[in-house]
Scaffold this motif. Sequence first.
Motif, PDB file in Angstrom:
ATOM      1  N   ASP A  74       0.862  -1.185   0.000  1.00 29.49           N
ATOM      2  CA  ASP A  74       0.000   0.000   0.000  1.00 29.49           C
ATOM      3  C   ASP A  74       0.898   1.235   0.000  1.00 29.49           C
ATOM      4  OD1 ASP A  74      -1.865   2.026   0.377  1.00 29.49           O
ATOM      5  OD2 ASP A  74      -2.790   1.102   2.136  1.00 29.49           O
ATOM      6  N   TRP A  75       0.711   2.094  -0.994  1.00 32.53           N
ATOM      7  CA  TRP A  75       1.515   3.312  -1.111  1.00 32.53           C
ATOM      8  C   TRP A  75       0.967   4.441  -0.248  1.00 32.53           C
ATOM      9  CZ3 TRP A  75       6.011   4.396  -3.933  1.00 32.53           C
ATOM     10  CH2 TRP A  75       6.535   3.309  -4.631  1.00 32.53           C
ATOM     11  N   GLY A  76      -0.149   4.213   0.429  1.00 33.80           N
ATOM     12  CA  GLY A  76      -0.708   5.263   1.290  1.00 33.80           C
ATOM     13  C   GLY A  76      -0.936   6.540   0.498  1.00 33.80           C
ATOM     14  N   PRO A  77      -0.506   7.690   1.028  1.00 32.52           N
ATOM     15  CA  PRO A  77      -0.743   8.961   0.350  1.00 32.52           C
ATOM     16  C   PRO A  77       0.272   9.280  -0.751  1.00 32.52           C
ATOM     17  CG  PRO A  77       0.379   9.375   2.400  1.00 32.52           C
ATOM     18  CD  PRO A  77       0.086   7.881   2.353  1.00 32.52           C
ATOM     19  N   ILE A  78       1.228   8.386  -0.966  1.00 35.13           N
ATOM     20  CA  ILE A  78       2.282   8.633  -1.950  1.00 35.13           C
ATOM     21  C   ILE A  78       1.804   8.200  -3.333  1.00 35.13           C
ATOM     22  CG2 ILE A  78       4.668   8.114  -2.595  1.00 35.13           C
ATOM     23  CD1 ILE A  78       4.356   9.693   0.074  1.00 35.13           C
ATOM     24  N   ASP A  79       2.042   9.043  -4.325  1.00 34.89           N
ATOM     25  CA  ASP A  79       1.676   8.748  -5.713  1.00 34.89           C
ATOM     26  C   ASP A  79       2.789   7.925  -6.355  1.00 34.89           C
ATOM     27  OD1 ASP A  79       1.076   8.714  -8.419  1.00 34.89           O
ATOM     28  OD2 ASP A  79       0.645  10.859  -8.535  1.00 34.89           O
ATOM     29  N   ARG A  80       2.547   6.642  -6.481  1.00 32.29           N
ATOM     30  CA  ARG A  80       3.545   5.720  -7.040  1.00 32.29           C
ATOM     31  C   ARG A  80       4.010   6.165  -8.428  1.00 32.29           C
ATOM     32  NH1 ARG A  80       2.835  -0.795  -7.836  1.00 32.29           N
ATOM     33  NH2 ARG A  80       4.763  -1.094  -8.978  1.00 32.29           N
ATOM     34  N   ASP A  81       3.099   6.641  -9.244  1.00 23.00           N
ATOM     35  CA  ASP A  81       3.455   7.070 -10.603  1.00 23.00           C
ATOM     36  C   ASP A  81       4.378   8.283 -10.580  1.00 23.00           C
ATOM     37  OD1 ASP A  81       1.958   5.010 -11.748  1.00 23.00           O
ATOM     38  OD2 ASP A  81       0.151   6.237 -11.802  1.00 23.00           O
ATOM     39  N   TRP A  82       4.116   9.223  -9.658  1.00 23.92           N
ATOM     40  CA  TRP A  82       4.997  10.394  -9.526  1.00 23.92           C
ATOM     41  C   TRP A  82       6.404   9.944  -9.154  1.00 23.92           C
ATOM     42  CZ3 TRP A  82       8.411  12.546  -6.245  1.00 23.92           C
ATOM     43  CH2 TRP A  82       8.806  13.871  -6.494  1.00 23.92           C
ATOM     44  N   VAL A  83       6.498   9.033  -8.196  1.00 24.07           N
ATOM     45  CA  VAL A  83       7.810   8.537  -7.758  1.00 24.07           C
ATOM     46  C   VAL A  83       8.533   7.870  -8.925  1.00 24.07           C
ATOM     47  CG1 VAL A  83       9.022   6.976  -6.190  1.00 24.07           C
ATOM     48  CG2 VAL A  83       7.069   8.308  -5.356  1.00 24.07           C
ATOM     49  N   ALA A  84       7.836   7.050  -9.691  1.00 25.08           N
ATOM     50  CA  ALA A  84       8.451   6.376 -10.837  1.00 25.08           C
ATOM     51  C   ALA A  84       8.943   7.387 -11.874  1.00 25.08           C
ATOM     52  CB  ALA A  84       7.464   5.396 -11.465  1.00 25.08           C
ATOM     53  N   ARG A  85       8.133   8.417 -12.128  1.00 22.84           N
ATOM     54  CA  ARG A  85       8.531   9.438 -13.115  1.00 22.84           C
ATOM     55  C   ARG A  85       9.726  10.252 -12.651  1.00 22.84           C
ATOM     56  NH1 ARG A  85       3.068  10.452 -13.089  1.00 22.84           N
ATOM     57  NH2 ARG A  85       3.390  12.460 -12.071  1.00 22.84           N
ATOM     58  N   HIS A  86       9.907  10.417 -11.352  1.00 24.78           N
ATOM     59  CA  HIS A  86      10.970  11.257 -10.813  1.00 24.78           C
ATOM     60  C   HIS A  86      12.095  10.457 -10.152  1.00 24.78           C
ATOM     61  CE1 HIS A  86       7.596  14.042 -11.229  1.00 24.78           C
ATOM     62  NE2 HIS A  86       8.534  14.932 -11.464  1.00 24.78           N
ATOM     63  N   ALA A  87      12.095   9.140 -10.334  1.00 27.01           N
ATOM     64  CA  ALA A  87      13.092   8.284  -9.673  1.00 27.01           C
ATOM     65  C   ALA A  87      14.525   8.676 -10.045  1.00 27.01           C
ATOM     66  CB  ALA A  87      12.836   6.821 -10.011  1.00 27.01           C
ATOM     67  N   GLU A  88      14.742   9.021 -11.293  1.00 27.93           N
ATOM     68  CA  GLU A  88      16.100   9.390 -11.723  1.00 27.93           C
ATOM     69  C   GLU A  88      16.564  10.662 -11.017  1.00 27.93           C
ATOM     70  OE1 GLU A  88      19.769   9.180 -13.601  1.00 27.93           O
ATOM     71  OE2 GLU A  88      18.245   7.677 -13.235  1.00 27.93           O
ATOM     72  N   ARG A  89      15.690  11.631 -10.883  1.00 24.76           N
ATOM     73  CA  ARG A  89      16.041  12.869 -10.171  1.00 24.76           C
ATOM     74  C   ARG A  89      16.303  12.576  -8.696  1.00 24.76           C
ATOM     75  NH1 ARG A  89      13.147  17.284  -7.473  1.00 24.76           N
ATOM     76  NH2 ARG A  89      11.205  16.183  -7.831  1.00 24.76           N
ATOM     77  N   LEU A  90      15.489  11.723  -8.086  1.00 21.95           N
ATOM     78  CA  LEU A  90      15.705  11.327  -6.694  1.00 21.95           C
ATOM     79  C   LEU A  90      17.073  10.658  -6.551  1.00 21.95           C
ATOM     80  CD1 LEU A  90      12.189   9.802  -5.901  1.00 21.95           C
ATOM     81  CD2 LEU A  90      13.022  12.067  -5.237  1.00 21.95           C
ATOM     82  N   ARG A  91      17.382   9.742  -7.458  1.00 21.19           N
ATOM     83  CA  ARG A  91      18.655   9.020  -7.429  1.00 21.19           C
ATOM     84  C   ARG A  91      19.834   9.972  -7.515  1.00 21.19           C
ATOM     85  NH1 ARG A  91      22.667   7.951 -10.369  1.00 21.19           N
ATOM     86  NH2 ARG A  91      21.791   8.855 -12.249  1.00 21.19           N
ATOM     87  N   ARG A  92      19.770  10.894  -8.475  1.00 21.00           N
ATOM     88  CA  ARG A  92      20.872  11.862  -8.647  1.00 21.00           C
ATOM     89  C   ARG A  92      21.013  12.768  -7.434  1.00 21.00           C
ATOM     90  NH1 ARG A  92      18.591  12.674 -13.739  1.00 21.00           N
ATOM     91  NH2 ARG A  92      17.986  14.743 -13.076  1.00 21.00           N
ATOM     92  N   THR A  93      19.893  13.242  -6.897  1.00 22.01           N
ATOM     93  CA  THR A  93      19.931  14.117  -5.727  1.00 22.01           C
ATOM     94  C   THR A  93      20.576  13.411  -4.547  1.00 22.01           C
ATOM     95  OG1 THR A  93      17.956  15.303  -6.465  1.00 22.01           O
ATOM     96  CG2 THR A  93      18.520  15.490  -4.136  1.00 22.01           C
TER      97      THR A  93
END
Length: 100
Positions: A74-93
């Motif tokens: 359960d992703w709760g209040p987190i938007d799984r699709d948003w995280v997937a779309r921004h995973a590369e930016r998260l990784r680099r940061t």
Amino acid sequence: MTPSKTQSSFYRRLYLAHLIASGIASVPAIVDATGMPRRTAQDTLKALQELDVRCEFRPAPGERHNSGRYEITDWGPIDRDWVARHAERLRRTLGYPALT
């Protein structure tokens, strides 16, 4: 720009959830993919519940007690699709290596 401690903690949790959803779902695999210490990976897994993200351990059938994978149930209040779309930016940061 260097992220604050709060931001890096939040991003680390999101990225870890993304890795699990992508099949990188054991502590050794997470450590290999990110370079984070094992204890940090374990603490981050536990901290997912603070975001209301439900992450459950699934033991491997017939294996010893600590063998298995994690699963985001359960992703709760987190938007799984948003995280997937921004995973590369998260990784680099976070300064984690690129996935191979």
